[in-house]
Design a protein around this motif. Structure first.
Motif, PDB file in Angstrom:
ATOM      1  N   LEU A  97       0.864  -1.346  -0.013  1.00  0.00           N
ATOM      2  CA  LEU A  97      -0.151  -0.076   0.280  1.00  0.00           C
ATOM      3  C   LEU A  97       0.813   1.326   0.193  1.00  0.00           C
ATOM      4  O   LEU A  97       1.652   1.325   1.006  1.00  0.00           O
ATOM      5  N   ARG A  98       0.796   2.018  -0.858  1.00  0.00           N
ATOM      6  CA  ARG A  98       1.605   3.318  -0.951  1.00  0.00           C
ATOM      7  C   ARG A  98       0.700   4.357  -0.258  1.00  0.00           C
ATOM      8  O   ARG A  98       0.857   4.762   0.880  1.00  0.00           O
ATOM      9  N   THR A  99      -0.018   5.001  -1.176  1.00  0.00           N
ATOM     10  CA  THR A  99      -0.742   6.160  -0.607  1.00  0.00           C
ATOM     11  C   THR A  99      -2.351   5.736  -0.364  1.00  0.00           C
ATOM     12  O   THR A  99      -3.066   6.340   0.267  1.00  0.00           O
ATOM     13  N   LEU A 100      -2.484   4.451  -0.594  1.00  0.00           N
ATOM     14  CA  LEU A 100      -3.973   4.273  -0.315  1.00  0.00           C
ATOM     15  C   LEU A 100      -4.325   3.786   1.141  1.00  0.00           C
ATOM     16  O   LEU A 100      -3.422   3.027   1.622  1.00  0.00           O
ATOM     17  N   LYS A 101      -5.362   4.218   1.489  1.00  0.00           N
ATOM     18  CA  LYS A 101      -5.896   3.993   2.905  1.00  0.00           C
ATOM     19  C   LYS A 101      -6.993   2.814   2.876  1.00  0.00           C
ATOM     20  O   LYS A 101      -7.783   2.961   1.998  1.00  0.00           O
ATOM     21  N   ILE A 102      -6.827   2.098   4.054  1.00  0.00           N
ATOM     22  CA  ILE A 102      -7.632   1.201   4.021  1.00  0.00           C
ATOM     23  C   ILE A 102      -8.459   1.370   5.258  1.00  0.00           C
ATOM     24  O   ILE A 102      -8.048   1.998   6.338  1.00  0.00           O
ATOM     25  N   PRO A 103      -9.868   1.208   5.264  1.00  0.00           N
ATOM     26  CA  PRO A 103     -10.786   0.413   4.092  1.00  0.00           C
ATOM     27  C   PRO A 103     -10.990   1.464   2.935  1.00  0.00           C
ATOM     28  O   PRO A 103     -11.105   2.611   3.126  1.00  0.00           O
ATOM     29  N   ILE A 161     -14.737   7.947  -4.692  1.00  0.00           N
ATOM     30  CA  ILE A 161     -13.983   7.139  -3.708  1.00  0.00           C
ATOM     31  C   ILE A 161     -13.566   8.248  -2.437  1.00  0.00           C
ATOM     32  O   ILE A 161     -13.470   9.631  -2.881  1.00  0.00           O
ATOM     33  N   LYS A 162     -13.600   7.712  -1.364  1.00  0.00           N
ATOM     34  CA  LYS A 162     -13.356   8.624  -0.240  1.00  0.00           C
ATOM     35  C   LYS A 162     -11.853   8.942   0.003  1.00  0.00           C
ATOM     36  O   LYS A 162     -11.763  10.144   0.463  1.00  0.00           O
ATOM     37  N   GLN A 163     -11.026   8.069  -0.129  1.00  0.00           N
ATOM     38  CA  GLN A 163      -9.588   8.328  -0.106  1.00  0.00           C
ATOM     39  C   GLN A 163      -9.001   7.697  -1.169  1.00  0.00           C
ATOM     40  O   GLN A 163      -8.657   6.738  -0.916  1.00  0.00           O
ATOM     41  N   PRO A 164      -8.586   8.647  -2.114  1.00  0.00           N
ATOM     42  CA  PRO A 164      -7.913   7.956  -3.427  1.00  0.00           C
ATOM     43  C   PRO A 164      -6.502   7.702  -2.969  1.00  0.00           C
ATOM     44  O   PRO A 164      -5.886   8.244  -1.831  1.00  0.00           O
ATOM     45  N   VAL A 214      -1.817  -0.033  -8.999  1.00  0.00           N
ATOM     46  CA  VAL A 214      -3.325   0.194  -9.029  1.00  0.00           C
ATOM     47  C   VAL A 214      -3.451   1.856  -8.756  1.00  0.00           C
ATOM     48  O   VAL A 214      -3.129   2.346  -7.384  1.00  0.00           O
ATOM     49  N   VAL A 215      -4.210   2.435  -9.417  1.00  0.00           N
ATOM     50  CA  VAL A 215      -4.281   3.893  -9.236  1.00  0.00           C
ATOM     51  C   VAL A 215      -5.707   4.096  -9.016  1.00  0.00           C
ATOM     52  O   VAL A 215      -6.532   3.703  -9.726  1.00  0.00           O
TER      53      VAL A 215
END
Length: 144
Positions: A98-104, A113-116, A130-131
């Protein structure tokens, strides 16, 4: 009296050819199998994300995608109770960073999308970025 049959050299040449053909025949399908496994995973992941986005737009209940890189799986859960709606396996040999993607990962009621962010998927032979862009645009893949 002449004995019929093959010499030792002839038998070794035939066996060598058989071993070579068998080795080539086995390695080609393994490469194709890995390629198909990657294609199938990305198609399923795409359809799950579209389902998640559409359910956010059509339902008052908020669903989210939880990615578990160490457990080699991801789940889609309902927002209120965190009940698992579906669970998918990620191939064991793959690594997800996971680079800049926040889970969930989730979408708002307008399908945005709430958090790109981005993540990297390392398969057996390739890497994919995956962007998840800001806005209503769908996610996309870049082969690195």
């Amino acid at each position: 009296m002449k004995a019929g049959g093959f010499t030792f050299i002839e038998v070794m040449i035939v066996l060598g050819c058989l071993v070579t053909l068998t080795a080539v025949g086995i390695t080609l399908p393994l490469h194709l199998l890995e390629k198909q496994e990657t294609k199938d995973f990305f198609q399923l992941f795409d359809s799950d994300l579209i389902y998640l986005q559409q359910s956010a737009m059509l339902s008052s209940e908020r669903n989210a995608l939880y990615l578990d890189p160490k457990g080699h799986k991801y789940t889609i859960r309902t927002g209120g109770t965190a009940k698992v709606i579906l669970e998918r396996k990620i191939p064991k040999s793959w690594k997800i960073e996971l680079r800049t993607l926040k889970i969930p990962l989730s979408f708002n009621s307008k399908g945005t999308i709430k958090q790109p962010g981005t993540m990297i998927i390392y398969t057996d032979r390739k890497r994919y970025k995956v962007v998840f862009p800001l806005g209503k645009g769908r996610h996309y893949y870049e082969e690195l």
